[in-house]
Enzyme design. Sequence first.
Site, PDB file in Angstrom:
ATOM      1  N   CYS A 740       0.840  -1.201   0.000  1.00 50.34           N
ATOM      2  CA  CYS A 740       0.000   0.000   0.000  1.00 50.34           C
ATOM      3  C   CYS A 740       0.877   1.254   0.000  1.00 50.34           C
ATOM      4  O   CYS A 740       1.575   1.517  -0.966  1.00 50.34           O
ATOM      5  CB  CYS A 740      -0.979  -0.031   1.167  1.00 50.34           C
ATOM      6  N   HIS A 840      -3.916  -5.377   0.899  1.00 52.64           N
ATOM      7  CA  HIS A 840      -3.690  -5.732   2.294  1.00 52.64           C
ATOM      8  C   HIS A 840      -4.116  -7.187   2.508  1.00 52.64           C
ATOM      9  O   HIS A 840      -5.075  -7.663   1.913  1.00 52.64           O
ATOM     10  CB  HIS A 840      -4.511  -4.829   3.219  1.00 52.64           C
TER      11      HIS A 840
END
Length: 899
Positions: A740, A840
């Site tokens: 991310c 994630h």
Amino acid sequence: MPPMPPVSGLAPTTHGGHVLALAASSGRDPADILDFSASMNPLGPPDALRPIISRTVSDLIRYPDPDSAGLLAAASRRYGVPVQTLLAGNGTSDLLFALARAARGPVGPVGTVRTGGADGPVWSRAVVVAPCYVDYRRACERAGLAVTPFLTSPEEAFALDFAALEAALPESPALVFLGRPQNPTGQSFPDAPLRELAARRPDCLFVVDEAFADFVPDFFSLTRERPANVAVFLSLTKSFAVPGLRLGLFAADAALVGRVREELAPWPVNALAQAVGEAFLGDADFLARTRTETARLRQALARGLAELPGVRVFPSQANFLLCCLEGEPDAALVLRDRLLAGHGVAIRACADFEGLSGRFFRVAVRGDEDNARLLAAMRGLLDPARLRPQRRHRPPVAAGPRRTPAIMFQGTTSNAGKSVLAAALCRILRRRGLSVAPFKAQNMSLNSGVTPDGLEMGRAQILQARACGLAPEAAMNPVLLKPSSETGSQVIVLGRPVGNMDARTYFARKRELFSTVTAAYDGLAARHEVMVLEGAGSPAEINLMRHDIVNMAMAAHAGAAVLLVADIDRGGSFAALAGTMELLPEADRRRVAGFVLNRFRGDPRLLGDGPDFLCRLTGRRVWGVVPNIVNLELPEEDSVSLKAGGLLPVRREADLDVAVIDLPHLSNFTDCDALLVEPDTAVRLVRAPGEVAPGRRPDALILPGSKNTLADLAWLRTVGLDREIAACAASGRCEVVGICAGMQMLGDEVRDPTGLESGREREAGLGLLPLATELLPEKTLRFVAAVHLPSGSALAGYEIHHGTSRPSCASGLVEVVRREDGQALGHARPDGLAWGSYLHGLFDADGFRRVWLDGLRRRKGLAPRTVPTPYDLEPALSRLADVVEAHLDMQAVAAVLGL
């Protein structure tokens, strides 16, 4: 009401509030009695009560001031009268009996001189306006005064007719007792008629009991501009809900005050009562709130009682209501007995009040929840066939829907283990066949996840939902705060961001947010049999109490019993528990059912008499000593434990070394949790350049997520970690992975044109991936399935990010992670030594995790293991539940939940 056989052996009805006798007669614990027989302030005492008593305890080694000088000075300021016209006593009852003795004077004819040289009138008879407080008559008769009642009529709602009263007064001097408002009728009267009557009968002493005056709006006390032959009783115990302290005042002419003082024992007011009274007499704000709230509660309770069959409710200006039942002569006595025996609810039967019969009863005005319980109990005992017709302008007051049983874990500190204990109890209750759901009103955490419907919430509640066997939903964590700086956070409400706020702005919106929170709770609770709530930080943070929406305010809304948790591994847990209880306001303190000592190492017998001492000090016992559970392998709520160094296990002989950069704004470190289950892999945190390669470079270096990407990029350069990361990627032996925001940092630049995360508009990236990222206000929240293209491994996880990352032209980047809809979620350099993904939960998939780790093994010259170690939270949750169930008093838990 229909005839019902009375329950024998109940407590005498001379006074209300005799809770010990009520409990003994009903076979209940005193704490289980809901007492409507004693009329106290429904707000309870002011929050300052406990601190005042605590700081006064040291003064108990000395005698109290026999003259109560400080207390009387405060009373003089409040009532605007000279100090010498005031007297303090051990409650107004003590002063009442002393007045009767003083009024009698020496045995002899009226007008004789009092012994001791004090001149003044004496009285041999008394008139009591009835129905009234029973001790007016008792005090006078005990002093030898003849007593004559003057009865007011229920047909006139007990209104006082002054002309009739004057006509009924004897020709000789008399004491005349009046209540303003009157107990038990709740009726009051204006001061002018009494002043006029007192002027016409200067030989009489008019004794006005204003014990309940503080509950009457716009009340003008007779202590001000008091006629010479008027005396006034004032009660502080009722106004401030401290009947156990016994504190009353008497206002009269100085000569009469002196005579009454001679009838009192030395030191009539103890030191604690003096200190409390002196402080409370100046609390005008509390009394203003008292009048407003009492009026609201009284009106609602009166409506509810009036809708019950056969119940007449008399108008009242006080904090109680007088009612009359149709039917049998002893109907109220029977109702009293049945309410106490069957429901633990005590009302005041009024048969012993002069002028009233066994059909009258009095109920105190209490809080909404208690009033609803009274109405529900009475509704069940009265004949519904006789329910009066409904009136449109007076709708019935319902007792409200039955609350879902709830229990709440609160802590003495952050990271006391509340989240894990809540998850454990969720699993325990689910194993017992109950439909249970978790709830945390407000979570401050950078570890968040995405629900199946694309909403963001805290990871702790996602874990708790799993313990309940439920899919996570944003209602379980309606407010999520994600700190992005020292003073500001992104605010997520019901799963969607509503903006970045500093603390002041957020506090200003809390009242509005609390209605959202309670609505979310109510909807969730309505679908389940039990709720397990979690607090945040400590409920005793005095600077935050008035803004609270997550601790005691939420417990009050849910009607939850609170278990206060202390981390005994930190030390100071007994002091923390006792100190927390000491700082809690009384209403919040009553919600605490017991204590839990968490993360204990060793033999519980080493605690000695600590738990017993704590119980003696606070009145609450320890419900459990939960041991420290080593390598629990459950996700942490936030990075507190991680940054404290208490999370990662040490494996000195592990084949693979994975280093993770500990960013200042580290977010979603749980992405690395799955790596911890692999026996050949050691995961360690890196905070400084020298920690990256203390002996040799790691096999992989992970740059995790961040809530402030640009600020963390600048930090990497400031501490020199940017050079270490570049050296790892250039070594040919270490794989650098960005997740991310970590992938964004590996790119060429990150732009923040709208100031979304910080005041920085642009920060150069680490230059390991030819990507350009622009942060945009719209937040991507998506629960996704994906594939790792080089290996073909299936992936599942979620996206939480602002903005997009685009490869530069002719970058040569290789797409490595692709979403199921074809969207690229990750890119790598052609050599594979630097890559990143927006996904994630990247390593949660057992197949991919093993493929990736085996790639590191091959690069290191080690044979692959090929068989993954399953990353499954179910065994850990079951193990957690087993341990907690064995060490927590589950019988007590079941009892407070009513299971």
